[in-house]
Design a protein around this motif. Structure first.
Motif, PDB file in Angstrom:
ATOM      1  N   THR A  19     -34.308 -31.867 -36.395  1.00  0.00           N
ATOM      2  CA  THR A  19     -33.284 -32.774 -35.889  1.00  0.00           C
ATOM      3  C   THR A  19     -33.941 -33.960 -35.191  1.00  0.00           C
ATOM      4  N   PHE A  20     -34.991 -33.687 -34.420  1.00  0.00           N
ATOM      5  CA  PHE A  20     -35.757 -34.744 -33.760  1.00  0.00           C
ATOM      6  C   PHE A  20     -36.380 -35.674 -34.799  1.00  0.00           C
ATOM      7  N   GLN A  22     -35.360 -36.231 -37.818  1.00  0.00           N
ATOM      8  CA  GLN A  22     -34.295 -37.019 -38.446  1.00  0.00           C
ATOM      9  C   GLN A  22     -33.900 -38.187 -37.547  1.00  0.00           C
ATOM     10  N   GLN A  23     -33.814 -37.945 -36.247  1.00  0.00           N
ATOM     11  CA  GLN A  23     -33.480 -39.027 -35.311  1.00  0.00           C
ATOM     12  C   GLN A  23     -34.552 -40.111 -35.328  1.00  0.00           C
ATOM     13  N   CYS A  24     -35.803 -39.715 -35.467  1.00  0.00           N
ATOM     14  CA  CYS A  24     -36.920 -40.663 -35.465  1.00  0.00           C
ATOM     15  C   CYS A  24     -37.088 -41.386 -36.793  1.00  0.00           C
ATOM     16  N   GLY A  26     -34.827 -41.120 -39.633  1.00  0.00           N
ATOM     17  CA  GLY A  26     -33.632 -41.333 -40.426  1.00  0.00           C
ATOM     18  C   GLY A  26     -33.587 -40.353 -41.577  1.00  0.00           C
ATOM     19  N   ASN A  97     -40.551 -43.664 -31.292  1.00  0.00           N
ATOM     20  CA  ASN A  97     -39.638 -42.516 -31.380  1.00  0.00           C
ATOM     21  C   ASN A  97     -40.406 -41.196 -31.384  1.00  0.00           C
TER      22      ASN A  97
END
Length: 137
Positions: A19-20, A22-24, A26, A97
């Motif tokens: 999840t981290f 993906q946040q960093c 995309g 990120n």
């Protein structure tokens, strides 16, 4: 052979790590838990919420991971993930990120080969190399 894709192993925090990422980075994240898999009835030792298989895709990027290695996981420096970027803005943002909660080893620096380059270890102990070739078309 067209490409080699990294497969990361975690010991219970695969969902949090992916999840981290993906946040960093995309992209689209898919998570399959042990409890929602065909092997759910056969697996007695792993909690049903552990991630059997995860994949993060964005264009040509494919990052896969799992919690299924269990207690035999040994974190080390034998694997480094390298990302090549197409813009200076993108490399700087992604580096910031992924550095969040981690440790910068080499800050982004202009290198003699014409690239902006840096390395870090993220908060999950994964080593990353960042490269933006300023001479690319």
């Amino acid at each position: 052979m067209t490409q080699i894709n990294p497969y990361l192993n975690f010991n219970g925090n695969c969902r949090e790590a992916m999840t981290f990422y993906q946040q960093c980075l995309g992209g689209k994240l898919s998570l399959q838990t042990v409890g929602h898999s065909a092997m759910a009835a056969q697996v007695l030792t792993e909690p049903k919420e552990c991630i059997l298989h995860a994949s993060l895709t964005r264009g040509d990027l494919l990052l896969m991971a799992s919690d299924m290695i269990g207690p035999s996981l040994v974190k080390g420096n034998s694997v480094t993930l390298t990302i090549n970027f197409s813009s200076e803005t993108e490399i700087k943002q992604t580096f910031a990120n992924l550095a969040n909660g981690g440790q910068v080893i080499e800050p982004l620096t202009d290198m003699s080969w014409g690239a902006l380059f840096g390395t870090l270890t993220d908060k999950f102990g994964i080593s990353w190399m960042f490269n933006y070739d300023k001479n690319q078309m």
